[in-house]
Design a protein around this motif. Structure first.
Motif, short mmCIF file in Angstrom:
data_model
loop_
_atom_site.label_atom_id
_atom_site.label_comp_id
_atom_site.label_asym_id
_atom_site.label_seq_id
_atom_site.Cartn_x
_atom_site.Cartn_y
_atom_site.Cartn_z
N ARG A 38 0.73 -1.11 0.03
CA ARG A 38 -0.20 -0.03 -0.02
C ARG A 38 0.93 1.30 0.17
NH1 ARG A 38 -4.61 1.12 4.53
NH2 ARG A 38 -5.44 3.12 3.43
N LEU A 39 1.87 1.23 0.98
CA LEU A 39 2.93 2.65 0.81
C LEU A 39 3.47 2.53 -0.39
CD1 LEU A 39 4.42 1.76 4.40
CD2 LEU A 39 2.83 3.49 3.88
N SER A 40 3.85 1.71 -1.25
CA SER A 40 4.71 1.67 -2.30
C SER A 40 3.83 2.10 -3.68
CB SER A 40 5.25 0.45 -2.81
OG SER A 40 6.11 -0.24 -2.02
N ALA A 41 2.30 1.89 -3.56
CA ALA A 41 1.59 2.28 -4.47
C ALA A 41 1.21 3.87 -4.36
CB ALA A 41 0.26 1.46 -4.18
N LEU A 42 1.34 4.12 -3.19
CA LEU A 42 1.13 5.71 -2.78
C LEU A 42 2.56 6.77 -3.00
CD1 LEU A 42 -1.17 5.49 0.16
CD2 LEU A 42 -1.69 6.23 -2.12
N ARG A 43 3.53 6.06 -2.98
CA ARG A 43 4.88 6.75 -2.88
C ARG A 43 5.19 7.64 -4.24
NH1 ARG A 43 7.42 2.32 -0.42
NH2 ARG A 43 7.93 3.12 1.88
N PRO A 44 4.64 7.39 -5.56
CA PRO A 44 4.75 8.51 -6.48
C PRO A 44 4.07 9.53 -6.34
CG PRO A 44 4.27 6.30 -7.33
CD PRO A 44 3.93 6.12 -6.11
N ALA A 45 2.68 9.55 -5.79
CA ALA A 45 2.06 10.90 -5.47
C ALA A 45 2.63 11.49 -4.30
CB ALA A 45 0.64 10.21 -5.05
N ARG A 46 3.27 10.55 -3.36
CA ARG A 46 3.75 11.37 -2.15
C ARG A 46 5.12 12.24 -2.63
NH1 ARG A 46 6.10 9.77 3.53
NH2 ARG A 46 4.85 11.32 4.69
N TYR A 47 5.88 11.58 -3.38
CA TYR A 47 7.14 12.38 -3.91
C TYR A 47 6.71 13.39 -4.68
CZ TYR A 47 9.44 8.17 -2.32
OH TYR A 47 10.21 7.33 -1.29
N ALA A 48 5.63 13.42 -5.75
CA ALA A 48 5.37 14.61 -6.41
C ALA A 48 4.62 15.87 -5.28
CB ALA A 48 4.21 14.45 -7.19
N TRP A 49 4.21 15.38 -4.36
CA TRP A 49 3.64 16.37 -3.18
C TRP A 49 5.13 16.91 -2.45
CZ3 TRP A 49 3.97 15.80 2.22
CH2 TRP A 49 3.26 16.79 2.65
N PHE A 50 6.11 16.12 -2.27
CA PHE A 50 7.14 16.56 -1.57
C PHE A 50 7.88 17.67 -2.47
CE2 PHE A 50 8.33 12.45 0.96
CZ PHE A 50 7.47 12.90 2.03
N GLN A 51 7.90 17.13 -3.82
CA GLN A 51 8.63 18.23 -4.79
C GLN A 51 7.85 19.72 -4.93
OE1 GLN A 51 8.48 15.52 -8.14
NE2 GLN A 51 10.74 15.02 -7.75
N GLU A 52 6.68 19.48 -4.74
CA GLU A 52 5.74 20.94 -4.69
C GLU A 52 6.33 21.74 -3.34
OE1 GLU A 52 1.52 20.27 -5.12
OE2 GLU A 52 1.74 18.86 -6.85
N LEU A 53 6.16 20.96 -2.41
CA LEU A 53 6.79 21.41 -1.11
C LEU A 53 8.05 21.99 -1.16
CD1 LEU A 53 5.13 19.55 2.00
CD2 LEU A 53 4.65 21.90 1.28
N GLU A 54 8.97 21.23 -1.58
CA GLU A 54 10.41 21.74 -1.69
C GLU A 54 10.45 22.99 -2.56
OE1 GLU A 54 14.83 19.79 -2.33
OE2 GLU A 54 12.95 18.96 -3.62
N ALA A 55 9.77 23.00 -3.83
CA ALA A 55 9.97 24.11 -4.84
C ALA A 55 9.25 25.34 -4.07
CB ALA A 55 9.07 23.67 -5.96
N SER A 56 8.15 25.20 -3.11
CA SER A 56 7.96 26.44 -2.42
C SER A 56 8.62 26.86 -1.22
CB SER A 56 6.48 26.02 -2.12
OG SER A 56 6.34 25.38 -0.68
N GLY A 57 9.97 26.07 -0.98
CA GLY A 57 10.80 26.77 -0.01
C GLY A 57 10.28 25.90 1.25
N ARG A 58 9.22 25.20 1.58
CA ARG A 58 8.67 24.73 2.62
C ARG A 58 9.29 23.47 3.21
NH1 ARG A 58 4.60 27.52 5.14
NH2 ARG A 58 3.88 29.33 3.89
#
Length: 97
Positions: free
Chosen positions: A16-36
């Motif tokens: 279940r965690l593996s299936a959700l990781r791509p969406a989570r990494y995309a969310w992380f990238q957005e947070l990182e790009a925002s400087g948060r």
């Protein structure tokens, strides 16, 4: 802005965690790009799967609101989330909290 350390504990379901990781990494990238998002990673060791984030927010309430959009949170695989102000005394982030 204040730095917050966030620890997560997840369900013990690697499929279940593996299936959700791509969406989570995309969310992380957005947070990182925002400087948060300053850092993220898994914690290894005994027990349930865990992770650690360092992020910047105005206060703990704002940090929690940002984290509510985490795909792991949305999909209910987070069993515990702890948010605490982090007082960096040495290193790259010292003096920013």
């Amino acid at each position: 802005m204040t730095i917050f350390a966030v620890t997560y504990t997840y369900v013990d379901d690697e499929r279940r965690l593996s299936a959700l990781r791509p969406a989570r990494y995309a969310w992380f990238q957005e947070l990182e790009a925002s400087g948060r998002l300053l850092a993220s990673g898994q914690l290894s060791g005994e027990g349930m799967p865990q992770g650690l984030l360092l992020l910047e927010a105005a206060d703990a309430g704002e940090a929690a609101r940002l984290l509510d959009d985490d795909p792991f949170e949305v999909e209910g695989v987070v069993t515990q989330r702890l948010i605490g102000r982090w007082h960096a005394t040495l290193g790259t982030w010292a003096g920013r909290s």
